[in-house]
Design a protein around this motif. Structure first.
Motif, PDB file in Angstrom:
ATOM      1  N   ASP A  72      64.771   5.639   3.287  1.00 20.80           N
ATOM      2  CA  ASP A  72      64.117   4.635   2.200  1.00 20.80           C
ATOM      3  C   ASP A  72      65.245   3.854   1.424  1.00 20.80           C
ATOM      4  O   ASP A  72      65.939   4.605   0.983  1.00 20.80           O
ATOM      5  CB  ASP A  72      63.202   4.885   1.456  1.00 20.80           C
ATOM      6  N   TYR A  73      65.353   2.725   1.227  1.00 26.20           N
ATOM      7  CA  TYR A  73      66.308   2.030   0.166  1.00 26.20           C
ATOM      8  C   TYR A  73      65.322   1.240  -0.625  1.00 26.20           C
ATOM      9  O   TYR A  73      64.773   0.297  -0.426  1.00 26.20           O
ATOM     10  CB  TYR A  73      67.149   1.120   1.059  1.00 26.20           C
ATOM     11  N   LEU A 110      73.652   1.243  -0.627  1.00 25.26           N
ATOM     12  CA  LEU A 110      73.816   0.104   0.187  1.00 25.26           C
ATOM     13  C   LEU A 110      74.240  -1.212  -0.695  1.00 25.26           C
ATOM     14  O   LEU A 110      74.815  -2.237  -0.095  1.00 25.26           O
ATOM     15  CB  LEU A 110      72.535  -0.089   0.723  1.00 25.26           C
ATOM     16  N   ALA A 111      73.808  -1.078  -1.870  1.00 21.90           N
ATOM     17  CA  ALA A 111      74.297  -2.448  -2.648  1.00 21.90           C
ATOM     18  C   ALA A 111      75.692  -2.193  -3.334  1.00 21.90           C
ATOM     19  O   ALA A 111      76.016  -2.971  -3.972  1.00 21.90           O
ATOM     20  CB  ALA A 111      73.230  -2.475  -3.740  1.00 21.90           C
ATOM     21  N   GLY A 112      76.639  -1.601  -2.779  1.00 19.30           N
ATOM     22  CA  GLY A 112      77.805  -1.360  -3.153  1.00 19.30           C
ATOM     23  C   GLY A 112      77.964  -0.799  -4.833  1.00 19.30           C
ATOM     24  O   GLY A 112      78.895  -0.903  -5.299  1.00 19.30           O
ATOM     25  N   ASN A 113      76.937   0.204  -5.045  1.00 20.01           N
ATOM     26  CA  ASN A 113      77.032   0.710  -6.126  1.00 20.01           C
ATOM     27  C   ASN A 113      76.731  -0.193  -7.479  1.00 20.01           C
ATOM     28  O   ASN A 113      77.184   0.122  -8.631  1.00 20.01           O
ATOM     29  CB  ASN A 113      78.280   1.708  -6.712  1.00 20.01           C
ATOM     30  N   ASN A 130      67.072   4.218  -5.962  1.00 13.67           N
ATOM     31  CA  ASN A 130      67.374   5.412  -5.461  1.00 13.67           C
ATOM     32  C   ASN A 130      68.569   5.431  -4.839  1.00 13.67           C
ATOM     33  O   ASN A 130      69.332   4.222  -4.946  1.00 13.67           O
ATOM     34  CB  ASN A 130      66.283   5.761  -4.344  1.00 13.67           C
ATOM     35  N   ASP A 131      69.324   6.665  -4.524  1.00  8.11           N
ATOM     36  CA  ASP A 131      70.658   6.447  -4.289  1.00  8.11           C
ATOM     37  C   ASP A 131      70.858   5.884  -2.951  1.00  8.11           C
ATOM     38  O   ASP A 131      72.155   5.297  -2.966  1.00  8.11           O
ATOM     39  CB  ASP A 131      71.201   8.103  -4.118  1.00  8.11           C
TER      40      ASP A 131
END
Length: 247
Positions: A85-86, A109-112, A103-104
């Protein structure tokens, strides 16, 4: 799915003014982050230094957008269907939306990045786009990706085809008024002036180069994976040789 649509309309899209946003459209961020939801999948690209794009299933859980991966793993000899899950907190502000990873998996996925603001993609379209010349090249891959070069000056077209191209060799052609208008419209909607070249991994995919020149400036865009905002322009250029009378 009707339940998801209702949630989108009533919970997420209503803003303070009482207006509602049409969530089922393409959204674009300040760094050309791309997001589009249809009834079953989310197509996205978190750009900047991270241009990976994908299409995943999704759910709306209250004020949370959950993207999901479903997969089998060697950890249990591929017996059990697993998922990842994202999760993103999603909110609306007048004519924009805001995503915040919670969440991590989502953060990675969003490039931090801790938040991404989106506006409707048509809000950044230029009113018109003029150019003096355009050069587009595409390399082959391990499959049947066409190897070709297209040079356009005005309505004149030079085409050079290699492996898997519609024709091999060098040819000339002229754009019809309809094709010329479509090309300028795709360029207008591709935010050429905002696109940067990003470092990317080399994998089994064609390498694209696009150079657009005018009296004011010149823009060079290249890579294995181009921004999703360019997808219609890329599709047009790849299909263009099939629509020309090459002589």
């Amino acid at each position: 799915m009707k339940f998801i649509t209702t949630l989108l309309t009533l919970i997420i899209l209503k803003v303070a003014s009482g207006q509602r946003l049409n969530f089922y459209q393409a959204w674009i961020g300040d760094s050309l982050e791309y997001l589009k939801l249809d009834s079953t999948h989310a197509t996205f690209q978190f750009s900047g230094n991270y241009v990976y794009h994908d299409k995943k299933g999704y759910h709306i859980l209250g004020d949370t957008l959950r993207l999901q991966d479903w997969f089998h793993s060697s950890s249990d000899n591929y017996k059990t269907l697993q998922h990842k899950d994202y999760d993103y907190l999603i909110s609306s502000r007048k004519n924009s939306i805001l995503l915040k990873p919670i969440n991590d998996n989502a953060l990675g996925l969003a490039g931090n990045r801790k938040e991404i603001k989106y506006q409707p993609i048509n809000s950044i379209y230029k009113k018109s786009f003029g150019f003096d010349s355009l050069k587009f090249t595409s390399t082959t891959c391990y499959g049947t990706c066409p190897e070709m070069t297209i040079i356009i000056k005005g309505k004149y077209v030079f085409f050079s085809g290699g492996r898997h191209a519609v024709k091999q060799g060098n040819y000339e052609a002229f754009l019809t008024d309809t094709l010329y208008t479509k090309l300028k419209d795709h360029l207008r909607k591709s935010a050429i002036e905002k696109i940067k070249n990003w470092e990317q991994e080399v994998y089994d995919a064609p390498y694209y180069t696009l150079k657009v020149s005018s009296k004011q400036n010149q823009k060079l865009i290249k890579g294995y994976d181009l921004p999703l905002i360019m997808k219609d322009l890329l599709k047009f250029l790849l299909e263009l040789p099939t629509k020309l009378k090459l002589i």
